[in-house]
Scaffold this active site. Structure first.
Site: not given
Ligand code: PLP
Length: 426
Positions: A143, A220, A223, A246, A384
């Site tokens: 992401h 990270d 997900q 999420k 993203c």
């Molecule tokens: N990392 C992953 C794999 C994501 O899917 C997302 C959000 O879609 C993020 C990081 C960023 O999350 P946030 O916008 O809640 O900080």
């Protein structure tokens, strides 16, 4: 958290019959008021869970209760409401600790979400340990939140961002990853589960490999935590991040797990109230971990809502949720995959809760718009994760992503919606 709730998070603990009997989908759906909304004259079919999940009544009520009965600032008040708010907030830290299997509550830092957590690690640990000529290793599926913070750091320090590629299924190319992990690598940062493709990365194996080279690993988990049990001690990762929204919790709250020894030696991220133990104009002494990293008034109601969400998913059983979603994913993969004009993007052998696809000659936004008219919420775009789109030579996909409350009937509605798109635009 109850023993039963904890054991339900452990892999292999949920026998199939136990899942079937405990997973009463209609009862669970009744817990989510928004699922009863009507969209464009049709019952809502919410398949955008990877962007954000819906909230059960218990989460909504926990936050309402806090604002109605306990609202006060934390850590500094002698009065009762402040004490109650502080207790709830700090109890929340313990709940997140148990949820992630962390050794100590102080290893949990509350943040706005995964994005802020990664930026924090890059700007604290990264700034201290990464210099000119060093390398940060990520993968193609990241992401943007796990790309740009490292890019900013690398630019500032004269370091290099290295990217391990994926194959045509969307799986990490293991040999390439091993080849890129070298003496200059100072940090590995990798998605547990890809938001664009659903690929589950072999993070435990990656941690072992990186640690053999004395390289720390950030995972990270944005997900991952909504779909599978996570045990940071078992993974042995150095940092783990996730976002509450999420995980059926509120927006604006998430957590960073860091090993205590690393957090101890890291400099603070932001300066302000709560992160200090004393301040003079000449010198400031920082507060202990975790408060050193929580400058300013935090999202107290967010922590309370997040804890209610953790209680909720733990009550259902994260193993049971993952098994239910896996069934949905298999069903959707088969049904959507055989439709005329459809090509699935991301067919990894290990996948979670995400079905990305494109249709011949039809822009994903047009597909999303027609589905919306049928009350079906999916995400269209690059999610993203523009480098993933570049890897597959496409500008965007349609992404249906599943949560604990989705049903086979909703996938049938998605299939009918896609067929309609093909009739109109194919
Ligand atoms: N990392 C992953 C794999 C994501 O899917 C997302 C959000 O879609 C993020 C990081 C960023 O999350 P946030 O916008 O809640 O900080």
């Amino acid at each position: 958290m109850s023993v039963q709730a904890i054991s339900s998070r452990l892999p292999g603990r949920n026998a199939p019959q136990a899942i079937a009997s405990r997973f009463d989908i209609e009862k669970l759906r009744a817990d989510f008021p928004i699922l009863h909304e009507v969209v464009n004259g049709r019952p809502l079919v919410y398949l955008d869970n990877a962007a954000t999940s819906q909230k059960p009544e218990s989460v909504i009520q926990a936050m309402v209760h806090y604002y109605r009965h306990d609202n006060a600032n934390i850590h500094r008040g002698v009065h009762l409401l402040s004490q109650r708010a502080t207790e709830e907030y700090e109890a929340g830290r313990g709940k997140v600790q148990a949820f992630l299997g962390a050794r100590e509550a102080r290893e949990i830092i509350f943040v706005r979400g995964a994005t802020e957590a990664i930026n924090m690690v890059a700007q604290t640990y990264g700034r201290e340990h990464i210099g000119a000529g060093d390398e940060v290793l990520i993968t193609t599926v990241e992401h943007h939140s796990n790309i740009v913070p490292w890019q900013i750091l690398c630019q500032e320090k004269g370091a290099t961002l290295c990217v391990a590629p994926i194959n045509d299924r969307g799986e990490l190319e293991i040999e390439e990853f091993e080849r890129l992990l070298g003496p200059r690598t100072k940090m590995v940062s990798i998605a547990h589960v890809s938001n664009a493709l659903g690929t589950i990365n072999p993070v435990k194996w990656i941690v072992r490999l990186a640690h053999a080279m004395k390289v720390p690993v950030l995972v990270d988990g944005a997900q991952a935590v909504p779909h599978q049990p996570v045990d940071v001690r078992d993974l042995d990762c150095d940092f783990y991040v996730f976002s509450g929204h999420k995980l059926y919790g509120p927006t604006g709250i998430g957590a960073l797990y860091g090993k205590a020894a690393l957090l101890e030696e890291m400099p603070p991220y932001q300066g302000g109230g709560d992160m200090i133990s004393s301040v003079t104009f000449e010198k400031t002494i920082y507060n202990k971990v975790p408060h050193k990293f929580e400058a300013g008034t935090p999202h107290i109601a967010g922590v309370i809502g997040l804890c209610a969400a953790i209680e909720y998913v733990s009550g259902v059983g994260i193993g049971a949720i993952g098994a239910h979603e896996h069934e949905l994913l298999e069903y959707a993969t088969e049904k959507v995959g055989e439709l005329e004009g459809v090509r699935l993007v991301g067919t990894a052998r290990e996948k979670a809760a995400v079905l990305s696809f494109v249709m011949d000659g039809i822009h994903p936004h047009d597909i999303g718009t027609i589905l919306d008219q049928a009350g079906i919420a999916v995400r269209t775009g690059h999610h993203c994760a523009q480098p993933v789109m570049d890897r597959f030579g496409i500008p965007a996909t349609v992404r249906a992503s599943f949560g604990l409350y989705n049903t086979r009937e909703e996938i049938d509605a998605l299939v009918a919606g896609i067929q309609k798109v093909w009739e109109i635009l194919g």
